[in-house]
Design a protein around this motif. Structure first.
Motif, PDB file in Angstrom:
ATOM      1  N   ARG A  72      43.751  47.087  45.057  1.00  0.00           N
ATOM      2  CA  ARG A  72      42.984  46.232  46.376  1.00  0.00           C
ATOM      3  C   ARG A  72      42.218  46.516  47.397  1.00  0.00           C
ATOM      4  NH1 ARG A  72      44.136  39.793  44.211  1.00  0.00           N
ATOM      5  NH2 ARG A  72      43.894  40.012  42.606  1.00  0.00           N
ATOM      6  N   ALA A  75      40.655  50.080  46.669  1.00  0.00           N
ATOM      7  CA  ALA A  75      38.934  49.607  46.478  1.00  0.00           C
ATOM      8  C   ALA A  75      38.050  48.768  47.696  1.00  0.00           C
ATOM      9  CB  ALA A  75      38.927  48.035  45.588  1.00  0.00           C
ATOM     10  N   PHE A  76      38.791  48.766  48.959  1.00  0.00           N
ATOM     11  CA  PHE A  76      38.350  48.126  50.018  1.00  0.00           C
ATOM     12  C   PHE A  76      38.330  49.299  51.353  1.00  0.00           C
ATOM     13  CE2 PHE A  76      39.166  47.654  54.416  1.00  0.00           C
ATOM     14  CZ  PHE A  76      38.272  46.644  54.870  1.00  0.00           C
ATOM     15  N   ASN A  79      35.248  50.336  49.851  1.00  0.00           N
ATOM     16  CA  ASN A  79      33.381  49.873  49.995  1.00  0.00           C
ATOM     17  C   ASN A  79      34.612  49.038  51.071  1.00  0.00           C
ATOM     18  OD1 ASN A  79      31.552  49.162  49.708  1.00  0.00           O
ATOM     19  ND2 ASN A  79      31.382  48.119  47.951  1.00  0.00           N
ATOM     20  N   ASP A  82      31.555  44.942  51.153  1.00  0.00           N
ATOM     21  CA  ASP A  82      32.440  44.519  50.459  1.00  0.00           C
ATOM     22  C   ASP A  82      32.585  43.335  50.404  1.00  0.00           C
ATOM     23  OD1 ASP A  82      30.935  43.429  47.953  1.00  0.00           O
ATOM     24  OD2 ASP A  82      32.636  44.398  47.088  1.00  0.00           O
ATOM     25  N   THR A  85      35.908  42.583  47.832  1.00  0.00           N
ATOM     26  CA  THR A  85      36.973  43.707  47.893  1.00  0.00           C
ATOM     27  C   THR A  85      37.326  42.994  49.185  1.00  0.00           C
ATOM     28  OG1 THR A  85      35.834  45.278  49.207  1.00  0.00           O
ATOM     29  CG2 THR A  85      35.925  45.965  46.895  1.00  0.00           C
ATOM     30  N   TYR A  86      36.513  42.755  50.414  1.00  0.00           N
ATOM     31  CA  TYR A  86      37.810  41.784  51.245  1.00  0.00           C
ATOM     32  C   TYR A  86      38.280  40.901  50.912  1.00  0.00           C
ATOM     33  CZ  TYR A  86      38.918  40.683  56.190  1.00  0.00           C
ATOM     34  OH  TYR A  86      39.150  40.222  57.337  1.00  0.00           O
ATOM     35  N   LEU A  89      41.473  41.626  48.663  1.00  0.00           N
ATOM     36  CA  LEU A  89      42.854  41.930  49.276  1.00  0.00           C
ATOM     37  C   LEU A  89      43.285  40.645  50.425  1.00  0.00           C
ATOM     38  CD1 LEU A  89      44.077  44.170  50.041  1.00  0.00           C
ATOM     39  CD2 LEU A  89      42.290  44.898  51.838  1.00  0.00           C
TER      40      LEU A  89
END
Length: 191
Positions: A72, A75-76, A79, A82, A85-86, A89
């Motif tokens: 995660r 991914a954060f 991007n 986004d 994703t935040y 996380l």
């Protein structure tokens, strides 16, 4: 007559003082509660073996949480604007905050707690990226048992997060005051 006596009428009832009734069983219970003894059975060895199995399960679960956190976080970083994703996380950091201390990783929980607070308070992704990366790395190390709460770097990182949390709260408070004064100023101009 109390409800217990009604359910088990074969048992002898002895008054135990004002408002209390003790129910005495017909059979001696201590004979029923002794450990089972088998030739060659070692209760201490059995308990230790069970603790090893539980410890392995806890370690596996902490390892899974580390893998999810890393995924995660990656991914954060790819991007950062986004919100999804935040949010994902933030969810795993909250999960680690609650689960890690229960599973024996107090250090991971102690790091995740101020990090979760920072993720809640510092809206708009205002968390300093370098600090954020460092905390995620430290949480992962703690989940593997490589970081202790006694390390100076550990306490420094928590102090940094606490300072960040204070700044986010104070900036949020001043933002709210500015919005309130702007709304009051526009209302007075309209009136």
């Amino acid at each position: 007559m109390n409800n217990i006596a009604q359910k088990f009428p074969d048992e002898k009832i002895t008054p135990g003082g004002p408002g209390f009734v003790y129910v005495q069983p017909l059979a001696e219970l201590s004979a029923k509660t002794r450990p089972i003894t088998r030739p060659g059975f070692d209760p201490v060895a059995a308990a230790e073996a069970q603790m090893k199995r539980v410890s392995a399960q806890f370690s596996y679960f902490l390892g899974e949480q580390e893998a999810v956190l890393r995924t995660r976080h990656r991914a954060f970083k790819q991007n950062p604007k986004d919100a999804g994703t935040y949010k994902a996380l933030k969810a795993i950091v909250h999960e680690i905050k609650g689960n890690a201390p229960l599973l024996g990783s107090n250090a991971a929980g102690a790091l995740a707690a101020p990090m979760a607070t920072a993720m809640e308070r510092c809206t708009g992704h205002r968390i300093v990226q370098a600090t954020f990366d460092l905390v995620v790395s430290a949480i992962c190390s703690a989940l593997r048992g490589e970081t202790s709460e006694k390390d100076k770097a550990f306490s420094d990182l928590i102090a940094t997060l606490d300072t960040m949390n204070e700044k986010c709260v104070s900036s949020k408070t001043s933002d709210n005051k500015n919005k309130t004064s702007q709304a009051a100023g526009s209302a007075s101009r309209e009136g």
